[in-house]
Every structure is written in C-alpha cells, then in structure tokens.
Design a protein around this motif. Structure first.
Motif, PDB file in Angstrom:
ATOM      1  N   ARG A   1      -9.664   4.608  -1.860  1.00 34.35           N
ATOM      2  CA  ARG A   1      -8.860   4.958  -0.687  1.00 34.35           C
ATOM      3  C   ARG A   1      -8.784   6.471  -0.491  1.00 34.35           C
ATOM      4  O   ARG A   1      -8.864   6.973   0.633  1.00 34.35           O
ATOM      5  CB  ARG A   1      -7.446   4.400  -0.843  1.00 34.35           C
ATOM      6  CG  ARG A   1      -7.333   2.881  -0.749  1.00 34.35           C
ATOM      7  CD  ARG A   1      -5.897   2.447  -0.977  1.00 34.35           C
ATOM      8  NE  ARG A   1      -5.670   1.046  -0.702  1.00 34.35           N
ATOM      9  CZ  ARG A   1      -5.560   0.099  -1.632  1.00 34.35           C
ATOM     10  NH1 ARG A   1      -5.667   0.430  -2.922  1.00 34.35           N
ATOM     11  NH2 ARG A   1      -5.348  -1.163  -1.299  1.00 34.35           N
TER      12      ARG A   1
ATOM     13  N   ILE B   1      -5.797   4.611   9.705  1.00 36.65           N
ATOM     14  CA  ILE B   1      -5.313   3.520   8.867  1.00 36.65           C
ATOM     15  C   ILE B   1      -3.896   3.085   9.243  1.00 36.65           C
ATOM     16  O   ILE B   1      -3.045   3.912   9.608  1.00 36.65           O
ATOM     17  CB  ILE B   1      -5.358   3.920   7.361  1.00 36.65           C
ATOM     18  CG1 ILE B   1      -5.187   2.699   6.453  1.00 36.65           C
ATOM     19  CG2 ILE B   1      -4.328   4.996   7.043  1.00 36.65           C
ATOM     20  CD1 ILE B   1      -6.354   1.770   6.456  1.00 36.65           C
TER      21      ILE B   1
ATOM     22  N   ALA C   1       0.827  -1.205   0.000  1.00 42.26           N
ATOM     23  CA  ALA C   1       0.000   0.000   0.000  1.00 42.26           C
ATOM     24  C   ALA C   1       0.859   1.251   0.000  1.00 42.26           C
ATOM     25  O   ALA C   1       1.970   1.275   0.549  1.00 42.26           O
ATOM     26  CB  ALA C   1      -0.912  -0.007   1.223  1.00 42.26           C
TER      27      ALA C   1
ATOM     28  N   LEU D   1      -8.349  -4.061   4.216  1.00 37.36           N
ATOM     29  CA  LEU D   1      -8.607  -3.552   2.874  1.00 37.36           C
ATOM     30  C   LEU D   1      -7.546  -4.097   1.930  1.00 37.36           C
ATOM     31  O   LEU D   1      -6.343  -4.010   2.204  1.00 37.36           O
ATOM     32  CB  LEU D   1      -8.565  -2.022   2.863  1.00 37.36           C
ATOM     33  CG  LEU D   1      -9.513  -1.291   3.817  1.00 37.36           C
ATOM     34  CD1 LEU D   1      -9.294   0.214   3.722  1.00 37.36           C
ATOM     35  CD2 LEU D   1     -10.962  -1.643   3.532  1.00 37.36           C
TER      36      LEU D   1
ATOM     37  N   ASP E   1      -4.562  -1.423   5.652  1.00 40.11           N
ATOM     38  CA  ASP E   1      -4.479  -1.472   4.193  1.00 40.11           C
ATOM     39  C   ASP E   1      -3.363  -2.443   3.819  1.00 40.11           C
ATOM     40  O   ASP E   1      -2.201  -2.251   4.177  1.00 40.11           O
ATOM     41  CB  ASP E   1      -4.180  -0.070   3.650  1.00 40.11           C
ATOM     42  CG  ASP E   1      -4.254  -0.004   2.126  1.00 40.11           C
ATOM     43  OD1 ASP E   1      -4.315  -1.068   1.483  1.00 40.11           O
ATOM     44  OD2 ASP E   1      -4.228   1.119   1.598  1.00 40.11           O
TER      45      ASP E   1
ATOM     46  N   ASN F   1      -2.279  -3.769  -3.003  1.00 41.91           N
ATOM     47  CA  ASN F   1      -3.006  -4.171  -4.205  1.00 41.91           C
ATOM     48  C   ASN F   1      -2.456  -5.442  -4.838  1.00 41.91           C
ATOM     49  O   ASN F   1      -1.240  -5.633  -4.906  1.00 41.91           O
ATOM     50  CB  ASN F   1      -2.920  -3.069  -5.272  1.00 41.91           C
ATOM     51  CG  ASN F   1      -3.751  -1.857  -4.936  1.00 41.91           C
ATOM     52  OD1 ASN F   1      -4.736  -1.939  -4.208  1.00 41.91           O
ATOM     53  ND2 ASN F   1      -3.363  -0.711  -5.483  1.00 41.91           N
TER      54      ASN F   1
ATOM     55  N   LYS G   1       1.033   5.125   1.266  1.00 42.67           N
ATOM     56  CA  LYS G   1       0.458   6.074   2.217  1.00 42.67           C
ATOM     57  C   LYS G   1      -0.068   7.323   1.519  1.00 42.67           C
ATOM     58  O   LYS G   1      -0.912   8.042   2.060  1.00 42.67           O
ATOM     59  CB  LYS G   1       1.506   6.451   3.265  1.00 42.67           C
ATOM     60  CG  LYS G   1       1.951   5.285   4.141  1.00 42.67           C
ATOM     61  CD  LYS G   1       2.959   5.727   5.192  1.00 42.67           C
ATOM     62  CE  LYS G   1       3.392   4.548   6.051  1.00 42.67           C
ATOM     63  NZ  LYS G   1       4.386   4.946   7.087  1.00 42.67           N
TER      64      LYS G   1
ATOM     65  N   PHE H   1      -0.784  -0.071   7.997  1.00 40.84           N
ATOM     66  CA  PHE H   1      -0.350  -0.748   6.775  1.00 40.84           C
ATOM     67  C   PHE H   1       0.348  -2.055   7.122  1.00 40.84           C
ATOM     68  O   PHE H   1       1.090  -2.144   8.106  1.00 40.84           O
ATOM     69  CB  PHE H   1       0.585   0.161   5.979  1.00 40.84           C
ATOM     70  CG  PHE H   1      -0.040   1.480   5.626  1.00 40.84           C
ATOM     71  CD1 PHE H   1      -0.796   1.622   4.473  1.00 40.84           C
ATOM     72  CD2 PHE H   1       0.090   2.580   6.467  1.00 40.84           C
ATOM     73  CE1 PHE H   1      -1.391   2.835   4.148  1.00 40.84           C
ATOM     74  CE2 PHE H   1      -0.502   3.796   6.165  1.00 40.84           C
ATOM     75  CZ  PHE H   1      -1.242   3.921   5.000  1.00 40.84           C
TER      76      PHE H   1
ATOM     77  N   ASP I   1      -7.382   2.568  -5.583  1.00 41.22           N
ATOM     78  CA  ASP I   1      -6.729   3.763  -5.035  1.00 41.22           C
ATOM     79  C   ASP I   1      -7.677   4.952  -4.999  1.00 41.22           C
ATOM     80  O   ASP I   1      -7.596   5.798  -4.094  1.00 41.22           O
ATOM     81  CB  ASP I   1      -5.480   4.105  -5.841  1.00 41.22           C
ATOM     82  CG  ASP I   1      -4.335   3.137  -5.590  1.00 41.22           C
ATOM     83  OD1 ASP I   1      -4.439   2.322  -4.639  1.00 41.22           O
ATOM     84  OD2 ASP I   1      -3.343   3.175  -6.343  1.00 41.22           O
TER      85      ASP I   1
ATOM     86  N   ASN J   1      -7.846   8.638   7.537  1.00 45.26           N
ATOM     87  CA  ASN J   1      -6.456   8.700   7.091  1.00 45.26           C
ATOM     88  C   ASN J   1      -5.486   8.676   8.269  1.00 45.26           C
ATOM     89  O   ASN J   1      -4.321   8.342   8.100  1.00 45.26           O
ATOM     90  CB  ASN J   1      -6.220   9.934   6.213  1.00 45.26           C
ATOM     91  CG  ASN J   1      -6.201  11.227   7.000  1.00 45.26           C
ATOM     92  OD1 ASN J   1      -5.180  11.612   7.564  1.00 45.26           O
ATOM     93  ND2 ASN J   1      -7.335  11.913   7.040  1.00 45.26           N
TER      94      ASN J   1
ATOM     95  N   TRP K   1      -3.854   7.922   1.244  1.00 49.55           N
ATOM     96  CA  TRP K   1      -4.634   8.229   2.443  1.00 49.55           C
ATOM     97  C   TRP K   1      -4.399   9.688   2.826  1.00 49.55           C
ATOM     98  O   TRP K   1      -3.479  10.011   3.564  1.00 49.55           O
ATOM     99  CB  TRP K   1      -4.277   7.269   3.570  1.00 49.55           C
ATOM    100  CG  TRP K   1      -4.724   5.890   3.250  1.00 49.55           C
ATOM    101  CD1 TRP K   1      -4.026   4.917   2.608  1.00 49.55           C
ATOM    102  CD2 TRP K   1      -6.023   5.347   3.506  1.00 49.55           C
ATOM    103  NE1 TRP K   1      -4.793   3.793   2.455  1.00 49.55           N
ATOM    104  CE2 TRP K   1      -6.029   4.013   3.002  1.00 49.55           C
ATOM    105  CE3 TRP K   1      -7.181   5.833   4.131  1.00 49.55           C
ATOM    106  CZ2 TRP K   1      -7.145   3.189   3.095  1.00 49.55           C
ATOM    107  CZ3 TRP K   1      -8.287   5.006   4.220  1.00 49.55           C
ATOM    108  CH2 TRP K   1      -8.265   3.704   3.708  1.00 49.55           C
TER     109      TRP K   1
END
Length: 318
Positions: free
Chosen positions: A72, A27, A7, A46, A90, A93, A9, A29, A69, A24, A12
């Motif tokens: 997000r 969240i 992910a 996510l 998060d 992808n 940052k 990671f 994205d 934001n 966010w």
C-alpha cells in the motif's frame, strides 16, 4: 470477523495534487462487514492477508504478514490514471494473531464472496501463499454451479504439497485439487516459471496425475514469448473465469530480494507483464493476488515497488 481490522489511512502516503493525480488521493475506505452502496460503477477492492503463519509452518523465513501494508505504501505514491467513475477501495486486513490459519482461510472465503456480491474485483495483498485456498474458494463459490475457474500461478513452486500435517504456504493448490477430486470436477491449473531446483519429483508426478500444466522457468522468458502466449491462449480458452496468483518469490532476487524464499534463478517482470496483458484482454479475470512479499528482507523497497507496479498495471487495464 474475528481476524479483521479496518484499513489505515496512514499507509496511503505520497504527493498531493488536489486533482487525484496520485492513488493516495484516489483511494477510498470501506469494510467487508458493510455492504457497498448499490451502483454500476467499476469497483476495485484491495484486501490484505496479513499473515505469515503458513510460511512459518512451511519452514520459510517469516515477515510476509507485513507485506500488505508495504505494498500500500508504494502503491499510494503511484500516479492515478483511473477514470472518475472507477472506485478504488481499501477494505483493510485479515490477520492471524492466534496462528489459526485454517480459520483465517475460511474468513477469506467469506470476504471474497462479499466483494464479488458487491460487484467488486478482489485484489488480495499477501501475505503467505496459503491465501490462495481461501481466495479460490471465495471465487468459485460465488459462481453458478458448472462454471470453471482456471488458476494461473506465476511461481517457482507448484505449491502442491500434501497438507497431511496441516495447511501451509506450500499446500493451497493441493487442497484445491483434492476438493475437485472429491467433487469429480476438473482441476484447471497452470504454473508459470516452475523450477526443478525448487520442487521435488513427487510434486511433478502429482501435477501430471491431475493434468496440471506447467512451464519451466527456462522457457518462461521473452525469448520464448510466442510459446508462452500460445500456452496461455489454450488454457484461457478452456475455462470460464481466471484466478491469477503472483508469487513474488518466482522472480529472480535481482528484482525481488524481499520474499519468503529468494533465489537468483527466477523470472523477470517483462514476461509477467506480457502474460498479464493477454489475461486481461480475455475479459475473464475474476480475482488476483500478489503474495510472499517479506519487507524484512527487502532492499530499498524494491520488491514492494515491484508488487505495487504489477497491481498498478492490472487495475489500469481491467
């Protein structure tokens, strides 16, 4: 994994309060290649499915690879009402740079199983609807044998097209149905918002042969909310867990212009939110995805905001 990226940052963005008043700030990671620390706190995971290869194969307008994205960026601006113990993570992808859709679907199966094994509720951000095949199989393979996962698909399309010429965004539930046929197990499928102008008669016939339920778009609205509620309650009662898929192209283009197959004839957000409330109250939700956001055709990020708002509602009512 060959199709995986961590992910960013940078997706966010939003206000800063120093009190985690916005998502934001809430969240965190992590990676699907790294087990989470063992704990009992609720985890909402996510994961983006950054591919529109299935849409391309299905002769739709491409661009949904940018969907995760875009969601997000809108979700991060929204207020955070989660309690301090709930973790929102998060996981980045899954991508499809080499058009290997089948490989991508297989990797999604592995990723979803990983999330469940780490006590996380998967929320998959799409991306073309072919992700449903991998998502469903990840959920069902995680469960003990004999447990029934019911599929509720908010959509204008059955997505029960044959995959004789390869998998695409119109084939995922056909693929699932065929696997149930092979195993001799029940295929539990409910499609809400189906339109006759978006599905051929052979799809209706396939759905009937496989005891797949559907509610037409003309009855999927607040004027028929009691009927919608009764249908949902009956379906939910007959399954052990629920997999929910929300295809944004099922909404009217008045609400969702930025999708792979837009139409003014779709449903509205109010009946979807009412349905989600009933689903969440059942306590059977195992996984959810929101698919077919195409930022290339969005207007003032309206569709991305709709997707983010739906996810915001779900994560705050789990």
């Amino acid at each position: 994994m060959s199709h995986y990226t961590l992910a960013s940052k940078d997706n966010w963005i939003g206000r800063s309060s120093n009190q985690e008043l916005y998502l934001n700030e809430k969240i965190r990671f992590s990676s699907i290649e790294k087990p989470l620390q063992s704990e009992e706190n609720k985890v909402i995971a996510l994961l983006g499915y950054s591919s529109d290869e299935g849409v391309r194969r299905n002769q739709g307008r491409v661009g949904s690879a940018l969907g995760p994205d875009a969601i997000r960026k809108q979700l991060g601006k929204m207020p955070n009402h989660l309690n301090n113990e709930t973790r929102l993570i998060d996981f980045g992808n899954l991508e499809c740079p080499d058009k290997d859709l089948e490989g991508l679907q297989s990797e999604l199966v592995i990723a979803v199983k990983f999330l469940l094994e780490n006590n996380a509720t998967p929320i998959i951000l799409g991306g073309s609807h072919d992700l449903a095949y991998g998502h469903y199989n990840g959920l069902s393979q995680h469960l003990p044998e004999g447990k029934i996962v019911g599929i509720i698909n908010f959509d204008a399309h059955f997505d029960l097209r044959s995959n004789t010429d390869g998998n695409n965004s119109g084939t995922p539930f056909y693929q699932i149905a065929m696997e149930h046929d092979t195993k001799g197990t029940p295929f539990r499928y409910l499609a809400l918002g189906i339109r006759k102008d978006a599905n051929t008669k052979d799809l209706y016939e396939f759905a009937e042969r496989h005891s797949a339920f559907n509610l037409p778009q003309k009855h999927f609205n607040m004027a028929h909310s009691e009927h919608v509620e009764l249908l949902l309650m009956q379906f939910i009662e007959d399954v052990d867990y629920l997999y929910i898929s929300i295809d944004l192209d099922g909404f009217s283009s008045a609400y969702a212009p930025g999708v792979s197959a837009a139409s003014p004839m779709g449903f509205s957000p109010d009946i979807v939110l009412k349905s989600l409330k009933l689903i969440l109250e059942s306590g059977k939700l195992l996984g959810l995805d929101v698919v077919e956001l195409n930022p290339n055709f969005d207007v003032d990020d309206q569709t991305a905001k709709l997707a983010a708002s739906l996810i915001h509602y779900v994560i705050h009512n789990l």
